[in-house]
Design a protein around this motif. Structure first.
Motif, short mmCIF file in Angstrom:
data_model
loop_
_atom_site.label_atom_id
_atom_site.label_comp_id
_atom_site.label_asym_id
_atom_site.label_seq_id
_atom_site.Cartn_x
_atom_site.Cartn_y
_atom_site.Cartn_z
N PRO A 175 0.81 -1.23 0.00
CA PRO A 175 0.00 0.00 0.00
C PRO A 175 0.84 1.27 0.00
CG PRO A 175 -0.05 -1.07 2.15
CD PRO A 175 0.61 -2.03 1.22
N HIS A 176 1.99 1.25 0.67
CA HIS A 176 2.81 2.46 0.74
C HIS A 176 3.39 2.80 -0.62
CE1 HIS A 176 2.17 2.17 4.93
NE2 HIS A 176 3.00 1.17 5.14
N LEU A 177 3.82 1.76 -1.34
CA LEU A 177 4.31 2.00 -2.70
C LEU A 177 3.19 2.53 -3.59
CD1 LEU A 177 6.61 -1.11 -3.30
CD2 LEU A 177 7.26 1.26 -2.80
N ALA A 178 2.01 1.99 -3.40
CA ALA A 178 0.88 2.47 -4.20
C ALA A 178 0.61 3.95 -3.92
CB ALA A 178 -0.37 1.64 -3.88
N ALA A 179 0.78 4.33 -2.66
CA ALA A 179 0.50 5.72 -2.29
C ALA A 179 1.45 6.68 -2.97
CB ALA A 179 0.59 5.87 -0.76
N TYR B 116 10.49 -4.91 0.91
CA TYR B 116 11.44 -4.03 1.58
C TYR B 116 11.17 -2.57 1.23
CZ TYR B 116 15.81 -1.66 2.71
OH TYR B 116 16.73 -0.79 3.19
N LEU B 117 10.97 -2.31 -0.07
CA LEU B 117 10.68 -0.94 -0.51
C LEU B 117 9.41 -0.41 0.14
CD1 LEU B 117 11.37 -1.06 -4.36
CD2 LEU B 117 12.73 0.06 -2.60
N ASN B 118 8.41 -1.28 0.20
CA ASN B 118 7.14 -0.88 0.80
C ASN B 118 7.32 -0.54 2.28
OD1 ASN B 118 4.11 -0.73 0.53
ND2 ASN B 118 4.28 -2.25 2.17
N GLY B 119 8.09 -1.35 2.96
CA GLY B 119 8.34 -1.09 4.38
C GLY B 119 9.08 0.21 4.60
N LEU B 120 10.10 0.43 3.80
CA LEU B 120 10.88 1.66 3.94
C LEU B 120 10.01 2.88 3.64
CD1 LEU B 120 13.86 2.31 4.60
CD2 LEU B 120 14.29 2.40 2.14
N THR B 121 9.23 2.76 2.58
CA THR B 121 8.32 3.86 2.22
C THR B 121 7.36 4.15 3.37
OG1 THR B 121 8.45 3.20 -0.10
CG2 THR B 121 6.63 4.63 0.52
N GLY B 122 6.89 3.09 3.99
CA GLY B 122 5.95 3.26 5.09
C GLY B 122 6.56 4.02 6.25
N LEU B 123 7.85 3.85 6.48
CA LEU B 123 8.51 4.57 7.57
C LEU B 123 8.46 6.08 7.33
CD1 LEU B 123 11.65 2.33 8.25
CD2 LEU B 123 9.46 2.35 9.45
N ALA B 131 3.23 12.07 0.55
CA ALA B 131 3.50 11.05 -0.46
C ALA B 131 4.42 11.62 -1.54
CB ALA B 131 2.19 10.56 -1.09
N ASP B 132 4.22 12.86 -1.86
CA ASP B 132 5.05 13.53 -2.86
C ASP B 132 6.51 13.57 -2.42
OD1 ASP B 132 5.86 15.08 -5.00
OD2 ASP B 132 5.09 16.96 -4.18
N LEU B 133 6.74 14.05 -1.21
CA LEU B 133 8.12 14.12 -0.72
C LEU B 133 8.71 12.72 -0.54
CD1 LEU B 133 10.56 15.65 0.30
CD2 LEU B 133 9.50 15.81 2.56
#
Lengths: 226, 226
Positions: A175-179, B116-123, B131-133
């Motif tokens: 979901p975070h990547l999607a965001a 991994y990318l999703n997790g990092l993005t979530g942080l 989301a932009d930044l």
DNA sequence: ACCTGAACACCGTTCAAGT
DNA sequence: ACCTGAACACCGTTCAAGT
């Protein structure tokens, strides 16, 4: 048979130029000694008079391409000068999509690479940064000093066998990547480098982020022996 | 001949684990299908029951290694959490020197990489970054998100044929590089990654430079549609 | 001494013959 | 249907035989 035919006499730079043209046209994986010799109208073994082996061929290709990086004019403001020099490197190396992989696979520096590094380092030093800070910021630039985007993050998602999933399921799993993908879609930008990403803008964003951080450290008289 | 011998039944992960062990021990260039099969005590063709081809083998190796990245505990402070997660990735991938080259040669994402990318993005997102930044800072992290040093700058200088030069001549030709090399020599540091360079320290310097810059942008409510 | 064709030592992978 | 040895189509590079 005569030397006045369409066959010019072979030389190292003619071999290297043909190799570059081949890699530019059909990709690095299409470059091989036999094909290159055929392209030049010579027997494969003839190449080995001008390059020691394939590694030497790749070294020479990089040497030529890096040597073409424009020695940008200097304004006296180090941040602007470093920025311009790196964007010039980017312009040169982006013309040769194979250059990133080849550069990163080299283990030893060539003279042209050293000259570029030396010039870039000089821009920092002349700008007043300490040798200590300059050393660290050169490391921090990393391979971005050559103008490469770090395209791994922008790679295409799917095509995995164990990924038996509707593409609609991807936003659920990540979901975070999607965001952030949605955020990148919003503006009507030219799509390049990733889905909805402006590769050049992303590169300059990262470069400026680094340069601004370096400027702050410099203003704080940063030193590694804190 | 019996299944109770030292020959265990082959499986995809057993093939992948053997490939990883081989690449760890003797380098990526020593990894080949024939040798891997021999190591596993099977005929080369037997491997193709568990991996589609060599590319699939490399994909699987990366998948295993990336999957081992520790899901670090969270403190609620995004900068510290991102830092810890990336340093965890570094610990995992540094155990496999071939992982950088393989990761960067992949063109498609695998599930573990996406996770991994999703997790990092979530942080970042949970830390309150837009989301932009977040999208932009993920690009700015680039391949450093995997914990790789950008070792190209630290590569060894010499061994060029046209470089018929005393090593004492190098400082004359590249004085700026000599200056920062001297600066790096000064402290009595463990030499690793480059002449007199502390690879881990350099990595953390660059990472913190980026994180601090991101924090500043976040505090300024940065947006790409300026 | 120089050039060059054939050959060598590898690859990843296909394929057909055996079970 | 499954497994597997031989074979195929490539490589980079050596080497020895020609000139």
């Amino acid at each position: 048979m005569s030397t006045s035919g369409r066959r010019e006499t072979l030389s190292r730079v003619r071999v290297l130029a043909a190799a570059i043209a081949q890699a530019d046209a059909d990709g690095l994986e299409s470059l091989n000694m036999r094909g290159l010799a055929h392209e030049l109208g010579v027997v494969p073994m003839a190449l080995y008079k001008h390059v020691a082996n394939k590694e030497d061929l790749l070294d020479g290709m990089i040497e030529l391409v890096v040597g073409e990086i424009e020695a940008t004019a200097r304004t006296g403001r180090w941040k602007q000068d470093v920025r311009a020099r790196i964007l010039a490197a980017r312009r040169s190396l982006q013309r040769h999509p194979w250059s990133r992989a080849v550069l990163e696979s080299r283990s030893a520096m060539t003279p042209a690479m050293l000259a570029y590094l030396n010039g870039l380092t000089g821009l920092f030093l002349d700008g007043g940064l300490s040798a200590d800070l300059t050393h660290h910021v050169m490391h921090a630039l990393g391979n971005r000093m050559w103008g490469f985007s770090q395209e791994l993050f922008a790679a295409t998602p799917p095509t995995d066998p164990s990924f038996n999933t509707q593409k609609d399921e991807l936003p659920m799993r990540f979901p975070h990547l999607a965001a952030i993908a949605r955020a990148a879609m919003h503006p009507d930008r030219p799509s390049q480098g990733g889905p909805g990403c402006d590769d050049q803008a992303e590169f300059e964003f990262a470069l400026d982020l680094l340069l601004d951080g370096m400027e702050t450290l410099h203003a704080q008289n940063w030193t590694s022996i804190a």
